[in-house]
Design an enzyme around this catalytic site. Structure first.
Site, mmCIF file in Angstrom:
data_model
loop_
_atom_site.group_PDB
_atom_site.id
_atom_site.type_symbol
_atom_site.label_atom_id
_atom_site.label_comp_id
_atom_site.label_asym_id
_atom_site.label_seq_id
_atom_site.Cartn_x
_atom_site.Cartn_y
_atom_site.Cartn_z
ATOM 1 N N ILE A 12 0.772 -1.010 0.099
ATOM 2 C CA ILE A 12 -0.085 0.076 -0.195
ATOM 3 C C ILE A 12 0.836 1.316 -0.076
ATOM 4 C CG2 ILE A 12 -0.307 0.147 2.527
ATOM 5 C CD1 ILE A 12 -2.810 0.632 -0.364
ATOM 6 N N ARG A 32 12.640 -5.031 7.505
ATOM 7 C CA ARG A 32 13.181 -5.985 8.296
ATOM 8 C C ARG A 32 14.458 -6.690 7.897
ATOM 9 N NH1 ARG A 32 8.248 -9.804 8.645
ATOM 10 N NH2 ARG A 32 7.956 -9.090 6.593
ATOM 11 N N TYR A 53 13.231 -1.300 11.832
ATOM 12 C CA TYR A 53 12.335 -0.244 11.824
ATOM 13 C C TYR A 53 12.924 0.694 13.051
ATOM 14 C CZ TYR A 53 9.253 -3.531 9.678
ATOM 15 O OH TYR A 53 8.682 -4.404 8.602
ATOM 16 N N LYS A 92 -5.215 1.729 8.663
ATOM 17 C CA LYS A 92 -6.201 1.105 9.579
ATOM 18 C C LYS A 92 -6.261 -0.311 9.726
ATOM 19 C CE LYS A 92 -7.793 -1.016 6.667
ATOM 20 N NZ LYS A 92 -7.205 -2.174 5.860
ATOM 21 N N ASP A 174 -10.168 -5.515 8.740
ATOM 22 C CA ASP A 174 -9.170 -5.006 7.661
ATOM 23 C C ASP A 174 -10.337 -4.107 6.801
ATOM 24 O OD1 ASP A 174 -7.121 -4.832 5.871
ATOM 25 O OD2 ASP A 174 -8.137 -6.490 4.428
HETATM 26 N N1 LIG Z 1 -5.583 2.396 3.090
HETATM 27 C C1 LIG Z 1 -5.627 1.523 2.106
HETATM 28 O O1 LIG Z 1 -6.116 1.728 1.163
HETATM 29 C C2 LIG Z 1 -5.210 0.316 2.501
HETATM 30 C C3 LIG Z 1 -5.061 -0.829 1.461
HETATM 31 C C4 LIG Z 1 -4.352 -2.168 1.814
HETATM 32 C C5 LIG Z 1 -3.995 -2.060 3.106
HETATM 33 N N2 LIG Z 1 -4.046 -1.314 4.158
HETATM 34 C C6 LIG Z 1 -3.473 -1.531 5.334
HETATM 35 O O2 LIG Z 1 -1.865 -1.204 5.433
HETATM 36 C C7 LIG Z 1 -1.430 -2.170 6.052
HETATM 37 C C8 LIG Z 1 -0.598 -3.150 5.235
HETATM 38 O O3 LIG Z 1 -1.103 -3.695 4.311
HETATM 39 P P1 LIG Z 1 -0.554 -4.322 2.867
HETATM 40 O O4 LIG Z 1 -1.552 -5.193 2.183
HETATM 41 O O5 LIG Z 1 0.197 -3.183 2.255
HETATM 42 O O6 LIG Z 1 0.472 -5.481 3.692
HETATM 43 P P2 LIG Z 1 1.848 -5.906 3.035
HETATM 44 O O7 LIG Z 1 2.164 -5.610 1.529
HETATM 45 O O8 LIG Z 1 1.727 -7.451 3.642
HETATM 46 O O9 LIG Z 1 2.848 -5.115 3.716
HETATM 47 C C9 LIG Z 1 3.183 -5.229 5.106
HETATM 48 C C10 LIG Z 1 4.580 -4.851 5.540
HETATM 49 O O10 LIG Z 1 4.833 -4.893 6.904
HETATM 50 C C11 LIG Z 1 5.947 -5.387 7.186
HETATM 51 N N3 LIG Z 1 5.907 -6.593 8.022
HETATM 52 C C12 LIG Z 1 6.307 -6.525 9.381
HETATM 53 N N4 LIG Z 1 6.222 -7.564 10.093
HETATM 54 C C13 LIG Z 1 5.333 -8.244 9.268
HETATM 55 C C14 LIG Z 1 4.660 -9.711 9.386
HETATM 56 N N5 LIG Z 1 4.928 -10.419 10.548
HETATM 57 N N6 LIG Z 1 4.060 -10.168 8.250
HETATM 58 C C15 LIG Z 1 4.136 -9.492 7.014
HETATM 59 N N7 LIG Z 1 4.640 -8.314 6.831
HETATM 60 C C16 LIG Z 1 5.305 -7.842 7.985
HETATM 61 C C17 LIG Z 1 6.440 -5.978 5.603
HETATM 62 O O11 LIG Z 1 7.592 -4.855 5.507
HETATM 63 P P3 LIG Z 1 9.291 -5.515 5.428
HETATM 64 O O12 LIG Z 1 9.195 -7.077 5.060
HETATM 65 O O13 LIG Z 1 9.859 -4.783 4.365
HETATM 66 O O14 LIG Z 1 9.754 -5.309 7.126
HETATM 67 C C18 LIG Z 1 5.391 -5.796 4.785
HETATM 68 O O15 LIG Z 1 5.964 -5.433 3.473
HETATM 69 C C19 LIG Z 1 -2.390 -2.765 6.871
HETATM 70 O O16 LIG Z 1 -2.577 -2.276 8.027
HETATM 71 C C20 LIG Z 1 -3.662 -2.958 5.969
HETATM 72 O O17 LIG Z 1 -4.808 -2.836 6.798
HETATM 73 C C21 LIG Z 1 -4.598 -0.033 3.776
#
Ligand SMILES: NC(=O)c1ccc[n+]([C@@H]2O[C@H](COP(=O)([O-])OP(=O)(O)OC[C@H]3O[C@@H](n4cnc5c(N)ncnc54)[C@H](OP(=O)(O)O)[C@@H]3O)[C@@H](O)[C@H]2O)c1
Length: 320
Positions: A12, A32, A53, A92, A174
């Site tokens: 995102i 990480r 981080y 969120k 979510d």
């Molecule tokens: N506002 C919106 O439109 C929107 C849309 C989608 C999601 N979101 C929100 O944004 C956040 C991230 O969502 P996303 O779909 O973008 O997730 P994502 O691509 O899976 O990214 C999460 C990031 O968190 C880090 N991380 C740290 N601990 C982790 C763990 N145990 N498992 C997985 N990742 C971990 C990773 O970064 P590193 O590996 O680089 O450390 C990973 O790239 C959530 O809170 C979600 O609800 C918002």
């Protein structure tokens, strides 16, 4: 110029780089894994990259942090950020419980840091226009709202934190959190929970489907969020007409349309909204709040009332 760092290389977070930013600069990213931090920083021309981080949180040249980490880490990193003197824009749902959120808000207050939750849909012209039509009474007093947000992660093959109970998984955290925010946004009335049920057929018992009925002011609201359907729409029905968003609040990449029906003269028409980048608007607004020491409209009070509703829903929903 507000200098922002990003914790994690979340999907995102990429949305901020689609258009040039004004008044705010993304100056650092942390992962990480150092290789991922480097890759992300190179791709988006970010000058600083960190392999942890905590190293980014400690950087004195960063004013604010954007936290798009999995849900269960929001609490920990908002606390760390505020204690390190950073303003926070957290994805969120801001927290998993009211208690967590209260601690986060208290820490931000104590350190005089801006706290904002990233509800990007509030920056989309389409929904702002729907709100304006409601507010000006064009469709009369609101009587019924039907809100649906579905993202079929089973068919799309999504896994990870969204389906892990310990990591804040489930459709309610979510997607449902948007629905709860939407009820406040559109009705401005205190939502009263009438009925709720949740479907927890997943092996880790996260909810794949949650449905709730509220009374909010004079309106009845049904709110549905799902990981096992892709139903996305909302309908706002008043005494004098109705508004429908056929793509709900998920239409950021599509051409967005509102369908309006006014009973007087039986007028039916559509309003078109060219796709814009709500993430850019969100980040620029956050930066303005920091510069002007202003409480964002998506600040602590907004998050707290959403989280109180979510907690009540979790407690009272029948499991089916
Ligand atoms: N506002 C919106 O439109 C929107 C849309 C989608 C999601 N979101 C929100 O944004 C956040 C991230 O969502 P996303 O779909 O973008 O997730 P994502 O691509 O899976 O990214 C999460 C990031 O968190 C880090 N991380 C740290 N601990 C982790 C763990 N145990 N498992 C997985 N990742 C971990 C990773 O970064 P590193 O590996 O680089 O450390 C990973 O790239 C959530 O809170 C979600 O609800 C918002």
């Amino acid at each position: 110029m507000v200098r922002v760092g990003i914790l994690g290389t979340a999907r995102i977070a990429r949305a901020f780089f689609a258009d040039p930013l004004e008044g705010v600069e993304i100056s650092a990213v942390a992962s990480r894994t150092p290789e991922r931090a480097n890759q992300f920083a190179d791709e988006f021309r970010i000058s600083k990259r960190y392999g942890s981080y905590d190293a980014l949180v400690a950087d004195p040249e960063i004013d604010a942090l954007y936290i798009p980490l999995p849900q269960h880490l929001h609490h920990e990193y908002v606390l760390k950020s505020a204690r390190a003197g950073k303003h926070v824009l957290v994805e969120k749902p801001a927290a998993l419980t009211v208690a967590e959120l209260k601690q986060m808000l208290s820490e931000c207050r104590q350190h005089r840091r801006v706290f904002m939750e990233a509800f990007m849909y509030r920056f989309m012209k389409l929904h702002q226009r729907a709100k304006e039509i409601v507010r000006t009474g064009t469709i009369g007093e609101l009587r019924y709202i039907d809100f649906n947000f579905g993202f079929n992660i089973l068919v799309r093959g999504f896994s990870g934190f969204r389906t892990e109970r310990a990591n804040g998984g489930g459709a309610l955290y979510d997607l449902g959190i948007y629905g709860l925010d939407f009820i406040w946004y559109m009705t401005e009335g205190v939502p009263q929970l009438l009925q709720a049920f949740t479907h927890r057929a997943h092996p880790d018992e996260v909810d794949l489907f949650t449905h709730a009925v509220y009374k909010a002011g004079p309106a009845v609201v049904t709110m549905t969020c799902a990981f096992n359907t892709d139903a996305n729409y909302y309908i706002l029905s008043g005494e004098k007409g109705s508004i429908a968003s056929p793509v709900g609040i998920s239409g950021r990449k599509m051409s967005n349309t509102l369908r309006i029906h006014l009973l007087e003269g039986d007028k039916k028409y559509e309003e078109e909204f060219p796709p814009t980048n709500p993430y850019k608007a969100e980040l620029e607004y956050f930066a303005r709040c920091i510069e002007q020491a202003e409480e964002p409209f998506l600040g602590g009070a907004n998050s707290l009332r959403n989280m109180e509703l979510l907690e009540e829903l979790l407690k009272n929903a029948s499991v089916i």
